[in-house]
Design a protein around this motif. Sequence first.
Motif, short mmCIF file in Angstrom:
data_model
loop_
_atom_site.label_atom_id
_atom_site.label_comp_id
_atom_site.label_asym_id
_atom_site.label_seq_id
_atom_site.Cartn_x
_atom_site.Cartn_y
_atom_site.Cartn_z
N GLY A 152 9.44 3.27 1.75
CA GLY A 152 10.47 3.22 1.15
C GLY A 152 11.10 4.78 0.80
N GLN A 153 10.20 5.59 0.63
CA GLN A 153 10.51 6.99 0.34
C GLN A 153 11.25 7.55 1.57
N ALA B 288 14.65 5.87 2.29
CA ALA B 288 15.75 6.40 1.13
C ALA B 288 16.35 7.85 1.72
N ILE C 219 10.53 15.62 -0.36
CA ILE C 219 10.25 14.05 -0.63
C ILE C 219 8.69 14.06 -0.52
N GLN D 156 5.31 14.93 -3.14
CA GLN D 156 4.56 13.70 -3.71
C GLN D 156 3.19 13.72 -3.10
N PHE E 58 18.34 -0.26 -1.57
CA PHE E 58 17.35 -1.00 -1.29
C PHE E 58 16.85 -2.13 -2.26
N ASN F 102 13.64 2.64 -4.26
CA ASN F 102 13.13 3.62 -3.50
C ASN F 102 13.77 5.13 -4.13
N LEU F 103 13.71 4.88 -5.31
CA LEU F 103 14.24 6.38 -5.98
C LEU F 103 12.82 7.33 -5.78
N PHE F 104 13.37 8.73 -5.91
CA PHE F 104 12.30 9.58 -5.45
C PHE F 104 11.63 9.98 -7.00
#
Lengths: 369, 253
Positions: free
Chosen positions: A264-265, A268, A283, A287, B94, B98-100
Amino acid sequence: MSSEIYKPGSYPNLPPPPGTVGVYGWIKNNLFSSISNSTLTIISVVLIYYLIDGIIGWFFFDAVFDANSKIECRKINDGACWAVITRRVGQFVYGFYPEVERWRIDISFLTMFIAFAPLLYPDLPKRKWLLWFSGIYPFFAFILINGGYFGLTKIEYSLFGGFMLTVIIGVTGIVCSLPIGIFLALGRQSKLTVVRTLSVCFIEFMRGVPLITLLFVASSMLNYFMPPGTNFSILVRVIIMFTFFSAAYIAEVIRGGIQAIPKGQYEAADALGMNYWQTTRFITLPQALKISIPGIMNTFIGLYKDTTLVVVIGLLDPLGIGRAALADTKWNGLSTETYLFVALFFFVSCFAMSRYSLWLENKLNTDHK
Amino acid sequence: MVKNKNQLSKPVIEIKKMHKWFENFHVLKNISLGVNQGDRIVICGPSGSGKSTLIRCINRLEVHQKGDIIVNGTELTGDLKNLEAIRSDVGMVFQSFNLFPHLTVLENCTLAPIWVKGLPKKEANELAMELLTRVKIPEQALKFPGQLSGGQQQRVAIARSLCMQPKIMLFDEPTSALDPEMIKEVLDTMIELAETGMTMLVVTHEMGFAKKVADSVIFMDEGEIIEQNDPKNFFNNPKNERTKLFLSQILNH
């Protein structure tokens, strides 16, 4: 209190029963929770006392800190004979670096902390200015240690040794292997077949070969692979090998981190119109690196300790210096003291790295602040 | 509500005879759909019917294999330049937010405007604060997503998409992962957004929302659009048997 009757919805928040929280509660729950636990606690305390009593005596109270030889030591007292260290501490730290030039090593070492501070502590005040220094530090340190410019005497690499050699190989290897490892990890995940294949081959080769083999290659064969006329010193070749070796491990650690990021990351980031490099920089890597901190630090500590392997190709790391000291008839047989001292040096460095990584993990934990 | 679809007859999304397969599985079959500026379309259907896949095709999170999708006059192809342009015009929300997680709420909102659109940081911050105020959580701007409730996170996700000033918003089951008491705050935000005239495609099971907001409701099953109608006729007078069955299953409980 507890038997009191309250109207529904008006029950107050009561304190926990006495003796269940705080220091007293902890001692009661962990050390004296039952008869067997209490017995074990008491026995352990007594054992630890006798053990520490003996060790501290040998280390400090019965120890000799200055003497001319082992025999003199024994005449004075029967504890540790630290004279072997104190008399040779210069060699342990600087190897055979000329004594009058040792200030160059001292300055490089102390300024190293200034160079690392802004990299390790992102919240440091005036960080931008310090980062400039971090950028020029490698050249600064190279010129200072190696010499040959600005009227500084050139010092031969063969004179390098001791903890200074460990720090030079270890720190350079660590600093260079992280970015290489990151690119290898990204390369291994790349959609471009050529990039991916090259990364996989490099990683698998480096991981599949013992480090000591690579060091022998560095000491004897590497110049055959270089264009004619190039002649790296043995120290540079060794550093390259250490860097590549740990970069391969780091790449795999980081790949694990990248694969742990939920799909999902990326979706997005894609949906916001970010391209591959933007997604990677903002991103993926922040992480993935955060997840990989324990593994990366593991690799770094491994590399740092593996620097002792250079003794097999004739470089005088602290173990080499220690062996030289033990070969001296004056100090013959003091291996416990010598190796404990070297071990202490490694422990202090590695423990510092380990604590830093814990601190960083905590700082970057954004779940429930 | 602003009804401006008659003013601009040119469709912003045009899907023509589009097919998609997952390996050998035919998920989307011969989909044709036109969406005009300002349209609010709700897509519903049983799970596995391809409704999420359909809206994910519109910003090419999924790649279709046959047929055309034209967004804002640009055809969706493998061309990356076109794709990034389209994606910055099409916002998406979504199911799982799906936030960072490593960025603050504010940074979540400003990241893409700054780096994709090249907005100066100060302007991006102002815009983000304005939109966070619109979704009613400006006071959470400096927190991390992990510190917010599900409903708050989803509202941040909506604000994050809006910060790119999109022309079209896609919602992929935005309330399905939320606790019941948080569904309303997200739906209210979406209703307010609809009132501004935003073109919206919403995959949802919230039939109350469909009745209230949608211009048009689409029912999908087994990869096909079975029925499309205005909400009044769709709910009161469904024509297809499968639509009737589906509605009876989700409305009567």
